[in-house]
Scaffold this motif. Structure first.
Motif, short mmCIF file in Angstrom:
data_model
loop_
_atom_site.label_atom_id
_atom_site.label_comp_id
_atom_site.label_asym_id
_atom_site.label_seq_id
_atom_site.Cartn_x
_atom_site.Cartn_y
_atom_site.Cartn_z
N ILE A 196 0.85 -1.17 0.00
CA ILE A 196 0.00 0.00 0.00
C ILE A 196 0.89 1.22 0.00
N SER A 234 -3.51 1.05 -3.13
CA SER A 234 -3.08 -0.35 -2.96
C SER A 234 -2.61 -0.87 -4.31
N GLN A 287 1.06 -4.48 3.09
CA GLN A 287 -0.30 -4.44 3.58
C GLN A 287 -0.41 -5.25 4.88
#
Length: 563
Positions: free
Chosen positions: A98, A304, A242
């Motif tokens: 991300i 993302s 992430q």
């Protein structure tokens, strides 16, 4: 690059194995044969370095158009070198990330002292968040000086003793309490930085303590890089892995503040920076509330995306399920703080187009020699500059099981300075891979030199660390500092010029006038080591007492194949 740039900047313990006799086949080490004539191609090093660091690749930021070009180019070069796809028929391993970009930063305002202060973002301080929140607001958060920000029960050390940090902002010194020692003796390994000295640890510990924010006081000497590196690295888009369920806690903000600004801030609190720093080095230090509060706010935008590690392999013959690893990171910083001439592309020629080019050149040489007993893996990882994210993702999700990975070599930022009489090793004396290094050095007629800056902590700052902390022995060898032309003074001058003028900035660019002879000598050394590991049946381990020995032993004990 989060790691050693040049030998004069690298961190290491004193090399203990260099004076021993050259290991032999009886020690489990295959002969350190040189590459076939012409197998290591300087043209490959030049072409790949020049291409990857060109403006067309836009600084190789993960998740950018520059990544697309980089990955496609590396697949093309790996295939042309004779490698096979390394991930079950695929050339890449997907790495979910991300990207968080902060914007509209308010000043960091300080209240409660002799006079209010308003610190300018970029000039005086920088900060980021690891949280996926649209807006970060810190309001009247109490400042607490926590020394080096360390909690180490095994060393009877707790810089947070007796303080509840919930909602507060930790003010932290860079490095660890033994910084400035003359020897390697002390509760924190003397002048050799421990992991407790790294900014990654300090932010993690502040979060564990419940702090709202953490501010590290930047000081060029103990940090081993200037404020320009902090500003360029910590502004703009920041990529993170992430987070899954049950992830560790996070602060609202992690940041840095310039030392002169911190001195003014502490003076406003009626405190002396030198006195507090001296107290923080003593056993029994306790945190010091400063009677000040800070406030700031900024916005975030998120993206993302999936970045990619690129993996190629030369399969082994009689031990095809055992692997020798070669790593280098392909990424750099993308677009960054412009220079006065308007150049805003951090091209990353030295850091680390050179190391990525070395993967291709070594693959060509091993292919020319023919298959070895064990498999040879060539792994170009993403997001090193964001915190070793690609290497850490691979090591946590290995394509080739770690208990079947014999060990390997990490390559990050080659010295472009002509030939040297020596090499420098980051983290020597830690594993039995030193025997392979000794043999290769002896065959090449070179020596290893103890590194002059173990306090910089570079052992924890490049991709090999992701493997080491999971038990896989990895060598990280820097180019030499004793140059054939000019000796140590010349080597130090090269390192200083690069750090001050080009490291993590737009001027780390390819130069057609570079002297590649030293680079090619180092490549020959890496070839010898990799080929020896691939030819032997030996399983080198960490030395007894090393922090990673128990991890490797447990991994090997549980394995049905491999070590």
């Amino acid at each position: 690059m989060i790691t050693a740039l040049f030998p004069a900047l690298a961190a290491a313990l004193l090399l203990t194995g260099c004076a021993t006799t050259t290991p032999t086949e009886a020690d489990g080490i295959a002969a350190a044969a040189p590459p076939p004539p012409g197998a290591l191609k300087v043209e490959t090093m030049k072409e790949v370095t020049r291409t990857l660091s060109s403006d067309a690749f836009e600084g190789r930021m993960p998740g950018s158009a520059g990544e697309e070009k980089t990955v496609a180019y590396l697949i093309e070069k790996f295939r042309a070198a004779g490698l096979e796809p390394g991930n079950k028929g695929r050339w890449v391993q997907d790495v979910p990330l991300i990207e968080i970009t902060g914007r509209n930063f308010a000043p960091l305002t300080v209240k409660g002292g002799t006079q209010p202060m308003a610190l300018e973002y970029g000039k005086d301080w920088v900060g980021v968040t690891y949280r996926e929140e649209d807006r970060i607001a810190i309001a009247d958060s109490e400042l607490v000086f926590v020394g080096y920000g360390i909690v180490a029960p095994e060393r009877n050390w707790n810089d947070y003793a007796g303080v509840d940090m919930r909602g507060k902002t930790a003010v932290i010194l860079v490095n660890d309490p033994d910084y400035g020692a003359d020897t390697l003796d002390g509760p924190f390994n003397g002048k050799a930085m421990t992991y407790y000295g790294r900014w990654t640890y300090k932010y993690e510990e502040a979060a564990r303590q419940g702090a709202a924010a953490a501010l590290i006081i930047h000081d060029t000497a103990p940090a081993s890089y200037g404020w320009n590196v902090v500003e360029s690295s910590w502004s703009g888009p920041q990529a993170y892995a992430q987070r899954g369920p049950n992830a560790p806690p996070l602060t609202l903000m992690n940041g840095w503040v310039q030392k002169p600004v911190a001195e003014q801030l502490l003076a406003a609190a009626g405190r002396s920076f030198p006195a507090l720093a001296a107290a923080a080095r003593q056993p029994g230090f306790r945190p010091v509330p400063l009677g000040l509060s800070v406030s700031t706010q900024f916005e975030n935008v998120f993206r993302s995306f999936t970045s990619r590690n690129v993996i190629g392999v030369l399969p082994g013959t009689t031990a095809p399920d055992e692997y020798v690893m070669h790593t280098a990171h392909w990424d750099h910083l993308g677009r960054c703080t412009p220079t006065p001439d308007g150049d805003d592309i951090c091209n990353g020629a030295v850091d680390n187009a050179t190391g990525t080019a070395a993967l291709v050149a070594l693959a060509e040489a091993h292919k020319a020699t023919g298959p070895a007993r064990r498999g040879l893996v060539f792994l170009a990882v993403t997001a090193e500059e964001s915190g070793l994210l690609g290497a850490d993702y691979y090591a946590a999700n290995p394509v080739f099981p770690l208990e079947q990975t014999v060990g390997g070599i990490n390559m990050d930022a080659f010295v472009i300075a002509g030939p040297a009489r020596d090499v420098t090793v980051v983290g020597p004396g830690k594993s039995e891979l030193d025997r392979y290094l000794d043999a290769a050095l002896a065959a090449d007629g070179r020596v290893a030199t103890p590194n002059p800056k173990p306090e910089a902590g570079y052992y924890y700052r490049s991709d090999h660390f992701a493997f080491a902390k999971r038990g896989v022995p990895m060598l990280y060898v820097d180019g030499g500092e004793d140059l054939v032309d000019g000796g140590r003074a010349a080597g130090e001058a090269v390192a200083s010029e690069y750090t001050q003028n080009r490291y993590h900035g737009p001027k780390d660019e390819y130069d057609p006038a570079w002297d590649w002879t030293g680079v090619m000598a180092d490549l020959a050394l890496y070839y010898r080591i990799g080929r020896s590991l691939a030819a032997t049946s030996d399983w080198p381990n960490w030395v007894p007492g090393d922090e990673f020995r128990a991890i490797r032993d447990r991994s090997c004990a549980a394995a049905t194949t491999g070590c």
